[in-house]
Design a protein around this motif. Structure first.
Motif, mmCIF file in Angstrom:
data_model
loop_
_atom_site.group_PDB
_atom_site.id
_atom_site.type_symbol
_atom_site.label_atom_id
_atom_site.label_comp_id
_atom_site.label_asym_id
_atom_site.label_seq_id
_atom_site.Cartn_x
_atom_site.Cartn_y
_atom_site.Cartn_z
ATOM 1 N N TYR A 131 25.961 -10.857 98.461
ATOM 2 C CA TYR A 131 27.575 -10.990 98.526
ATOM 3 C C TYR A 131 28.223 -11.795 99.503
ATOM 4 C CZ TYR A 131 32.288 -9.400 98.121
ATOM 5 O OH TYR A 131 33.710 -9.313 98.295
ATOM 6 N N ALA A 132 29.098 -12.916 98.883
ATOM 7 C CA ALA A 132 29.547 -13.566 99.942
ATOM 8 C C ALA A 132 30.960 -13.531 99.991
ATOM 9 C CB ALA A 132 29.243 -15.269 99.487
ATOM 10 N N GLU A 133 31.499 -12.444 100.982
ATOM 11 C CA GLU A 133 32.998 -12.355 101.090
ATOM 12 C C GLU A 133 33.630 -13.602 101.871
ATOM 13 O OE1 GLU A 133 35.963 -8.558 101.952
ATOM 14 O OE2 GLU A 133 33.836 -8.786 103.013
ATOM 15 N N PRO A 134 34.599 -14.142 101.474
ATOM 16 C CA PRO A 134 35.185 -15.146 102.095
ATOM 17 C C PRO A 134 35.381 -15.129 103.576
ATOM 18 C CG PRO A 134 36.201 -15.203 99.896
ATOM 19 C CD PRO A 134 35.367 -13.697 100.135
ATOM 20 N N VAL A 135 35.956 -13.787 104.153
ATOM 21 C CA VAL A 135 36.297 -13.720 105.351
ATOM 22 C C VAL A 135 34.813 -14.001 106.142
ATOM 23 C CG1 VAL A 135 36.294 -11.480 105.290
ATOM 24 C CG2 VAL A 135 37.462 -12.527 106.941
ATOM 25 N N ILE A 349 44.341 -0.748 98.317
ATOM 26 C CA ILE A 349 45.671 -1.354 98.271
ATOM 27 C C ILE A 349 46.542 -0.918 97.200
ATOM 28 C CG2 ILE A 349 44.650 -3.187 96.563
ATOM 29 C CD1 ILE A 349 47.110 -3.876 99.467
ATOM 30 N N GLN A 350 46.024 -0.437 96.172
ATOM 31 C CA GLN A 350 46.887 0.321 94.896
ATOM 32 C C GLN A 350 47.560 1.432 95.667
ATOM 33 O OE1 GLN A 350 43.517 0.667 92.299
ATOM 34 N NE2 GLN A 350 44.088 -1.301 91.068
ATOM 35 N N GLN A 374 44.699 -8.211 104.483
ATOM 36 C CA GLN A 374 43.855 -8.624 105.554
ATOM 37 C C GLN A 374 43.443 -7.727 106.516
ATOM 38 O OE1 GLN A 374 42.589 -12.220 106.353
ATOM 39 N NE2 GLN A 374 41.521 -10.697 107.970
ATOM 40 N N ILE A 375 44.366 -6.640 106.947
ATOM 41 C CA ILE A 375 43.877 -5.717 107.644
ATOM 42 C C ILE A 375 42.680 -5.011 107.052
ATOM 43 C CG2 ILE A 375 44.868 -3.287 108.267
ATOM 44 C CD1 ILE A 375 47.377 -4.528 108.701
ATOM 45 N N LEU A 376 42.882 -4.521 105.542
ATOM 46 C CA LEU A 376 41.902 -3.758 104.940
ATOM 47 C C LEU A 376 40.689 -4.682 104.757
ATOM 48 C CD1 LEU A 376 43.864 -2.756 101.579
ATOM 49 C CD2 LEU A 376 43.068 -1.349 103.604
ATOM 50 N N ASN A 377 40.685 -5.855 104.784
ATOM 51 C CA ASN A 377 39.108 -6.663 105.083
ATOM 52 C C ASN A 377 38.699 -6.598 106.391
ATOM 53 O OD1 ASN A 377 39.584 -7.688 102.437
ATOM 54 N ND2 ASN A 377 40.695 -9.686 102.967
ATOM 55 N N ASP A 378 39.607 -6.675 107.495
ATOM 56 C CA ASP A 378 38.912 -6.294 108.684
ATOM 57 C C ASP A 378 38.334 -4.975 108.737
ATOM 58 O OD1 ASP A 378 39.973 -8.953 109.424
ATOM 59 O OD2 ASP A 378 41.750 -8.291 110.349
ATOM 60 N N LEU A 379 39.040 -3.956 108.228
ATOM 61 C CA LEU A 379 38.353 -2.767 108.474
ATOM 62 C C LEU A 379 37.271 -2.441 107.732
ATOM 63 C CD1 LEU A 379 41.771 -0.568 107.865
ATOM 64 C CD2 LEU A 379 40.256 -0.749 109.940
#
Length: 388
Positions: A131-135, A349-350, A374-379
């Motif tokens: 799985y290649a998450e963009p960030v 996010i929902q 972005q915060i959720l991605n970082d977490l």
């Protein structure tokens, strides 16, 4: 070259408060027996082996047991991490385990891991792209302009495209949402919001076969050789009519593909029934598959006291109970399940959006939404113990 394509085992999954580890163990016994009988040249597992980044001990033990049995059968296993997996944990000891012909790719790399196996016609190259998450890809490849899954996937495939140009037969394992794929409500965790999670099937046109994971319904995406094997079991009531199983694929000397979907048989089915409490007491309902995991829709119009207790007298594995409202002189409407009744929790996010609207009476602005995402991605990256 014959191989079995499977994905989305989600070991350790909990469905409606019910652990499915025994159900997964049951169906994996059948899977191992299928491998024993069909004698494939390889087994491909296209991600979401576990249901969460830190799986329960029973799930890890079950995967270890299945791997040991496959290795004892001398069948190479090629696996990748999905969006549910903790990639570094999953790939622990990969160099040592490759000696036993278990090849695992956890994090995407600048050059995709390629496992080459041979049949009577020569080599077949299996490209293992987790799985290649963009960030994540943006950081690993040091390409700051990557922002979508399409861009991330394209960047990761660059090395494979060069290798394919040299000729030969090439198979790709990937975990992604391919445009044209069939999403199942309440089943797959969204990869992102707003359609940026989709990738175009044209990225895969040079591969003889693409073994996909992520979407739970077995089907082709884009062209017949780009396939989702589907999940190991039914993991939501929206999957009630899916036929779960694996793909048995034959790759000919020229790279042509012949495939067969082989159904697996679970210990318990997942289904939905509409019934009144009075009808529950009739013999057909009392005797039919009592141990299945059920969503029960009660058609009774009157207020009922603790109906779940009465329903479970007949169907002990009732996971969700809904009621049907009968309106005077109109057709019946199924009431929406309350937050507490739903077996699958909303995405973070929902939940944040709903809280914001309730608290401030307004929707998130686009900049606010982007910042929270972005915060959720970082977490999520911190949870996977990846230092950017």
């Amino acid at each position: 070259m014959r191989f079995i394509h499977t994905a989305d085992w989600h070991l350790g999954r909990v469905f409606g408060g019910q652990s499915l580890i025994q159900d997964q163990e049951f169906v994996l016994r059948e899977f191992v027996e299928l491998v024993r009988e069909s004698k494939p040249d390889a087994v491909l597992i296209s991600g979401d082996i576990y249901d969460r980044a830190v799986p329960p001990a029973a799930a890890v033990e079950l995967y270890d047991q299945v791997l040991s049995q496959l290795i004892d059968l001398h069948v190479p296993v090629i696996a990748i991490a999905g969006n549910h997996d903790g990639p570094q944990r999953l790939a622990f000891g990969r160099q040592l385990m490759s000696q036993a012909k278990y090849y695992i790719a956890g994090l995407p790399q600048a050059e995709i891991s390629v496992v080459t196996l041979h049949d009577q016609h020569g080599p077949v190259h299996f490209h293992a792209l987790p799985y290649a998450e963009p960030v994540m890809v943006r950081s690993i490849l040091q390409q700051p302009n990557i922002s979508t899954h399409q861009e991330a996937m394209s960047a990761c495939l660059a090395s494979s495209v060069e290798r394919i140009a040299a000729g030969g037969r090439h198979v790709l394992l990937a975990h992604a949402f391919v445009q044209g794929g069939s999403e199942t409500p309440d089943s797959e965790r969204p990869l992102s919001v707003g359609g940026a999670d989709r990738v175009n099937a044209s990225l895969f046109e040079k591969f003889a076969y693409v073994a996909l994971g992520h979407l739970h319904q077995p089907h082709a995406a884009g062209r017949p050789q780009i396939r989702y094997s589907g999940s190991l079991l039914k993991y939501s009531f929206a999957e009630e009519h899916h036929v779960k199983g694996v793909e048995l694929v034959e790759l000919t000397e020229t790279g042509a593909v012949q495939r067969e979907h082989i159904a697996l048989h679970p210990r318990r089915d997942v289904r939905s029934i509409r019934v009144s409490l009075e009808e529950l007491e009739t013999q057909p309902y009392r005797l039919a598959n009592q141990e299945d995991y059920l969503q029960v829709i009660l058609t009774d119009s009157e207020n009922l006291m603790a109906p779940i207790n009465r329903v479970r007298e007949f169907f002990p594995n009732t996971l969700e109970l809904l009621t049907e409202e009968r309106l005077l002189n109109s057709t019946s409407n199924l009431s929406a399940p309350s937050f507490a009744e739903k077996s699958d929790m909303p995405q973070p996010i929902q939940m944040i959006e709903a809280f914001f609207e309730q608290r401030f009476g307004d929707s998130l602005t686009h900049p606010q939404y982007q910042r929270i995402q972005q915060i959720l991605n970082d977490l999520r990256l911190q949870e996977q113990e990846i230092i950017l």
